[in-house]
Design an enzyme around this catalytic site. Structure first.
Site, PDB file in Angstrom:
ATOM      1  N   SER A 124       0.538  -1.159   0.063  1.00 21.22           N
ATOM      2  CA  SER A 124      -0.105   0.100   0.038  1.00 21.22           C
ATOM      3  C   SER A 124       0.718   1.250   0.174  1.00 21.22           C
ATOM      4  CB  SER A 124      -0.896  -0.380   1.356  1.00 21.22           C
ATOM      5  OG  SER A 124      -1.540   1.372   1.000  1.00 21.22           O
ATOM      6  N   HIS A 125       1.002   2.017   1.519  1.00 18.76           N
ATOM      7  CA  HIS A 125       1.504   3.203   1.156  1.00 18.76           C
ATOM      8  C   HIS A 125       3.083   3.320   1.845  1.00 18.76           C
ATOM      9  CE1 HIS A 125      -1.025   1.878   4.441  1.00 18.76           C
ATOM     10  NE2 HIS A 125       0.188   2.929   5.133  1.00 18.76           N
ATOM     11  N   ASP A 288      -2.285   6.600  -3.155  1.00 14.81           N
ATOM     12  CA  ASP A 288      -0.967   5.914  -2.844  1.00 14.81           C
ATOM     13  C   ASP A 288      -0.508   4.984  -3.327  1.00 14.81           C
ATOM     14  OD1 ASP A 288      -3.264   3.665  -2.197  1.00 14.81           O
ATOM     15  OD2 ASP A 288      -2.352   3.116  -0.428  1.00 14.81           O
ATOM     16  N   ASP A 290      -0.589   1.496  -4.162  1.00 17.03           N
ATOM     17  CA  ASP A 290      -1.381   0.544  -5.001  1.00 17.03           C
ATOM     18  C   ASP A 290      -2.985   1.016  -5.331  1.00 17.03           C
ATOM     19  OD1 ASP A 290      -2.298   0.921  -2.142  1.00 17.03           O
ATOM     20  OD2 ASP A 290      -3.002  -1.042  -2.232  1.00 17.03           O
ATOM     21  N   ASP A 292      -5.906   2.544  -3.804  1.00 12.95           N
ATOM     22  CA  ASP A 292      -6.862   2.645  -3.038  1.00 12.95           C
ATOM     23  C   ASP A 292      -7.295   3.297  -2.293  1.00 12.95           C
ATOM     24  OD1 ASP A 292      -4.698   1.739  -1.537  1.00 12.95           O
ATOM     25  OD2 ASP A 292      -6.288   0.057  -0.789  1.00 12.95           O
ATOM     26  N   LYS A 388     -11.191  -0.143  -1.504  1.00 11.26           N
ATOM     27  CA  LYS A 388     -11.368   1.016  -1.668  1.00 11.26           C
ATOM     28  C   LYS A 388     -11.045   1.793  -3.328  1.00 11.26           C
ATOM     29  CE  LYS A 388      -7.827   1.641   1.863  1.00 11.26           C
ATOM     30  NZ  LYS A 388      -7.397   0.645   3.000  1.00 11.26           N
TER      31      LYS A 388
HETATM   32  C1  G1P Z   1      -4.268   1.026   8.545  1.00 11.23           C
HETATM   33  C2  G1P Z   1      -5.603   2.092   8.379  1.00 11.23           C
HETATM   34  C3  G1P Z   1      -6.530   1.164   8.043  1.00 11.23           C
HETATM   35  C4  G1P Z   1      -6.995   0.955   6.631  1.00 11.23           C
HETATM   36  C5  G1P Z   1      -5.542  -0.571   6.678  1.00 11.23           C
HETATM   37  C6  G1P Z   1      -5.126  -1.045   5.061  1.00 11.23           C
HETATM   38  O1  G1P Z   1      -4.646   0.354   9.119  1.00 11.23           O
HETATM   39  O2  G1P Z   1      -5.978   2.789   9.490  1.00 11.23           O
HETATM   40  O3  G1P Z   1      -8.008   2.107   7.896  1.00 11.23           O
HETATM   41  O4  G1P Z   1      -7.759  -0.430   6.391  1.00 11.23           O
HETATM   42  O5  G1P Z   1      -4.539   0.633   6.617  1.00 11.23           O
HETATM   43  O6  G1P Z   1      -5.148   0.156   4.032  1.00 11.23           O
HETATM   44  P1  G1P Z   1      -3.949  -0.342  10.437  1.00 11.23           P
HETATM   45  O7  G1P Z   1      -1.837   0.495  10.081  1.00 11.23           O
HETATM   46  O8  G1P Z   1      -4.813   1.202  11.145  1.00 11.23           O
HETATM   47  O9  G1P Z   1      -3.969  -0.855  11.344  1.00 11.23           O
HETATM   48 ZN    ZN Z   2      -3.414   0.966  -0.141  1.00 11.86          ZN
END
Ligand code: G1P
Ligand code: ZN
Length: 553
Positions: A124-125, A288, A290, A292, A388
Site C-alpha cells: 500500500s502506502h 497511494d 496501490d 486505493d 477502496k
Molecule cells: C491502516 C488504516 C486502515 C486501513 C489499513 C489498510 O490500518 O488505519 O484504515 O484499512 O491501513 O490500508 P492500521 O495500520 O491502522 O491497522
Molecule cells: Zn493502499
C-alpha cells in the site's frame, strides 16, 4: 531434500516461517523477509490450500488474477506465483501487463471476469525497495479482501506447511499481451487499465467531466510514482481531456522515487505546495502506492477523509449517474469521524460502524445494505468494487465540482453549514517498542470500568469500552478492535494499535469533537484539550520518552 517431480509438478519440501498471519490488509513484511527462499512460496501455497475446497474442479475450472503496485520484487513475485498457480492446477491466470494492477483494478477484474480470486502484491502506502516493505493479499470471488475466517485458515496453513508446489518453467514475458501456457494453465497477460476504465465509465458522466476541463478548470493529480500513474493518465488526461501535465509523477517506479507513496499532507508535500496561492489549480488529488487511498485538496484547502466521505454521500444522487437511484446505506470504520452519520440521518438511511480494515465492508456491500463506505485513513469506496478506490473518489469530487459549479472549499463549507462539523485528527506514534505498547493497551483495557466519571479534557468520561463487532450479515464476531472513550460533552477518543506495520508498534489516537458552528472553529483550539488529556491518560511521555506523534492527519 530434493523436490519430487510428478507430471511436471514439483513438490518442494519446506518448513513454516513464524509470523505469517495476515494483518489489517494482508501479509506485510520487509522486502528482504519476503525474498528469503520459500517465504513467499509458503504463504502462497497456504492460500491455495486454504481455499481449494471452495474451488470448482480443484481449481481446474477457476481463474486467478495476479498483479501488484510495481514495487521492488513485484515482478519476481508474479513469476513465482505463475509457476505455483500452474502447479496447483488453476485453469487460467490473468496477469496485469508488467505485473501491474492497482488494488481496485484487481477487484474490478475479478468481478467482471468471474474469477475465483486474486493475489495483490503491495504494501500500500509503505515505501518500496529492497530495504523497505513488500506485501501480499488474497481477495475472494466477490473481489474483496478475504474475510477473517479465510485469513485465519491461511495462517493456520503457514504454521504447519511441509511442502509447496511449483513447476519448472522460464519466466513469462509480462510485457506482451496475450496468452501462453505454463503446464496445464493458460496464462493471459491483460491490459491492466481496461476493466477498471470500463467500470469508471459506467458510473460517471465522462462527457460532463470533459466539459469541466474544456471550460478551463485545472487540476493536479499526483500519482506519487506509483500504480495510479497509468490509470490517471488514461482516464483524466486521455478520456477527460485534461491537459498534459495534469498527472504528476505518473510513471510507477520500484522505489516510488524514494518517497512514501502515502497521500497525506506530510508525504504529498509537493502537491500541497502547488495547490497553494491564488493561481493554484481548482482541484488537487493524490493516490497511494496501490491506488486505493486518496487525498482531496482545493485551493489552499484540505478535505479531511471523514468530510470527504460525508460530502460524496451527500451529493452522490444528484451528481453521479451511477448513484442516481440513491444510496441503500453507508458504512464507516469505527475510528472514522461521524460526519457521514449525519448525512445518513438526513437521507433516512442507515450508517454501519465496522472495525478498521476494508474487509469488514464486504458483506454489507454484497448484501446491498451499504452502497458507499469509507475510513479515516484516506480510503473511500462503493459497491462498484470490493476495495477502496482512490481514483473513484477523485472522479466523485470532479463530478461534484462539475455539477454544482462550486469550488472544493465552497462545497465543504456549505456541508458544514448544513450539518455542523466533526473536528477530527488522527495522531500516529510510529516505531514504538512493541512490548511496551502492548502492555499499555492491556493496562488500559483492564482499567476501562474505572474510567467512567473521571475528569478528562475539561469534561468527564461518560463511558469507555473496547469496540467489538457482530457482522449483521453472517453473524461473525470480531472483538478488541480499539478502545473508545466517550466524554459527557459529546467528544470522543479512540485508541488502537496498527495492524499493518512491519517494525515495532504504531499507536493510533483518533480524537473527535462535533460542533454545530458551520466549521468556524480553529481545529487546534477545538481538539487541544482532548489531545492533551489523552496523552496524559496514557502517560505517553513516561512510557516512550515523548508524547509528540510522528504523523498527524
Ligand atoms: C491502516 C488504516 C486502515 C486501513 C489499513 C489498510 O490500518 O488505519 O484504515 O484499512 O491501513 O490500508 P492500521 O495500520 O491502522 O491497522
Ligand atoms: Zn493502499
Amino acid at each position: 531434500m530434493t523436490p519430487i517431480r510428478e507430471g511436471g509438478v514439483q513438490t518442494v519440501p519446506t518448513q513454516p516461517f513464524e509470523g505469517q498471519r495476515p494483518g489489517t490488509s494482508g501479509l506485510r513484511k520487509k522486502t528482504r523477509v519476503f525474498m528469503q527462499p520459500g517465504y513467499l512460496e509458503n504463504f502462497v501455497q497456504s492460500v491455495f490450500d486454504a481455499v481449494r475446497t471452495d474451488a470448482a474442479d480443484g481449481f481446474g475450472a477457476e481463474t486467478l488474477v495476479v498483479g501488484g503496485d510495481g514495487r521492488y520484487y513485484n515482478r519476481e513475485a508474479v513469476q513465482t506465483i505463475i509457476r505455483m498457480a500452474a502447479a496447483n492446477g488453476f485453469g487460467r491466470l490473468l496477469v496485469g501487463r508488467g505485473g501491474i494492477l492497482s488494488t481496485p483494478a484487481v477487484s474490478a477484474v475479478i468481478r467482471r471476469r468471474g474469477a475465483f480470486g486474486g493475489l495483490v502484491l503491495s504494501a500500500s502506502h509503505n515505501p518500496g525497495g529492497i530495504d523497505e516493505d513488500f506485501g501480499i493479499k488474497y481477495n475472494t470471488r466477490n473481489g474483496g479482501p478475504a474475510p477473517e475466517s479465510v485469513t485465519e485458515r491461511i495462517y493456520a496453513g503457514t504454521q504447519s506447511i511441509e511442502r509447496y508446489l511449483t513447476v519448472e518453467h522460464p519466466d513469462v514475458d509480462l510485457e506482451r499481451l496475450g496468452s501462453v501456457r505454463v503446464g496445464g494453465t493458460e496464462v493471459a497477460v491483460i491490459d491492466p487499465l481496461e476493466d477498471y476504465t470500463a467500470v469508471m465509465e459506467g458510473l460517471f458522466d465522462f462527457e460532463r467531466l470533459r466539459a469541466y476541463f474544456a471550460s478551463g478548470h485545472r487540476m493536479l493529480f499526483d500519482a506519487m510514482s506509483a500504480v495510479t500513474g497509468p490509470y490517471a493518465t488514461q482516464i483524466i488526461e486521455g478520456r477527460l481531456g485534461a491537459p498534459a501535465g495534469t498527472v504528476l509523477n505518473g510513471t510507477p517506479l520500484p522505489d516510488f522515487g524514494g518517497h512514501h507513496p502515502d497521500p497525506n499532507l506530510v508525504h504529498a508535500a509537493e502537491l500541497v505546495s502547488r495547490m497553494s496561492g491564488k493561481d493554484a489549480p481548482d482541484f488537487g488529488a493524490a493516490c497511494d502506492g496501490d491506488g486505493d487511498r486518496n487525498l482531496i485538496l482545493g485551493r489552499d484547502f484540505f478535505v479531511s477523509p471523514g468530510d470527504s466521505l460525508a460530502v460524496i454521500a451527500e451529493h452522490a444522487k444528484d451528481c453521479i449517474p451511477g448513484y442516481r437511484e440513491g444510496l441503500a446505506g453507508v458504512a464507516r470504520s469505527m475510528p472514522t469521524s461521524t460526519a457521514v452519520d449525519r448525512v445518513a440521518d438526513a437521507l433516512g438511511i442507515k450508517c454501519y460502524e465496522t472495525p478498521t480494515g476494508w474487509k469488514f465492508f464486504g458483506n454489507l456491500l454484497d448484501a446491498g445494505l451499504a452502497t458507499m463506505c469509507g475510513e479515516e485513513s484516506f480510503g473511500t469506496g462503493s459497491n462498484h468494487v470490493r476495495e477502496k478506490d482512490g481514483l473513484w473518489a477523485v472522479l466523485c469530487w470532479l463530478s461534484i465540482l462539475a455539477v454544482t459549479g462550486k469550488s472544493v472549499e465552497e462545497v465543504v463549507r456549505e456541508h458544514w453549514r448544513k450539518f455542523g462539523r466533526s473536528y477530527y485528527q488522527r495522531h500516529d506514534y510510529e516505531g514504538l517498542d512493541a512490548a511496551a505498547a502492548a502492555e499499555m493497551m492491556t493496562e488500559l483495557s483492564g482499567s476501562l470500568s474505572n474510567l467512567t466519571g473521571q475528569p478528562l479534557a475539561g469534561s468527564r468520561v461518560e463511558r469507555a469500552d473496547e469496540f467489538g463487532y457482530t457482522d449483521p450479515v453472517d453473524g461473525s464476531t470480531t472483538s478488541r478492535q480499539g478502545v473508545r472513550i466517550f466524554l459527557e460533552d459529546g467528544s470522543r477518543a479512540v485508541l488502537r494499535l496498527s495492524g499493518t506495520g512491519t517494525a515495532g508498534a504504531t499507536l493510533r489516537i483518533y480524537i473527535e469533537r462535533y460542533r454545530d458552528d458551520a466549521g468556524a472553529s480553529d481545529i487546534e483550539e477545538a481538539l487541544g484539550s482532548l489531545k492533551q488529556g489523552v496523552r496524559e491518560l496514557l502517560r505517553l511521555r513516561e512510557r516512550f520518552g515523548t508524547d509528540e506523534p510522528t504523523v498527524v492527519t
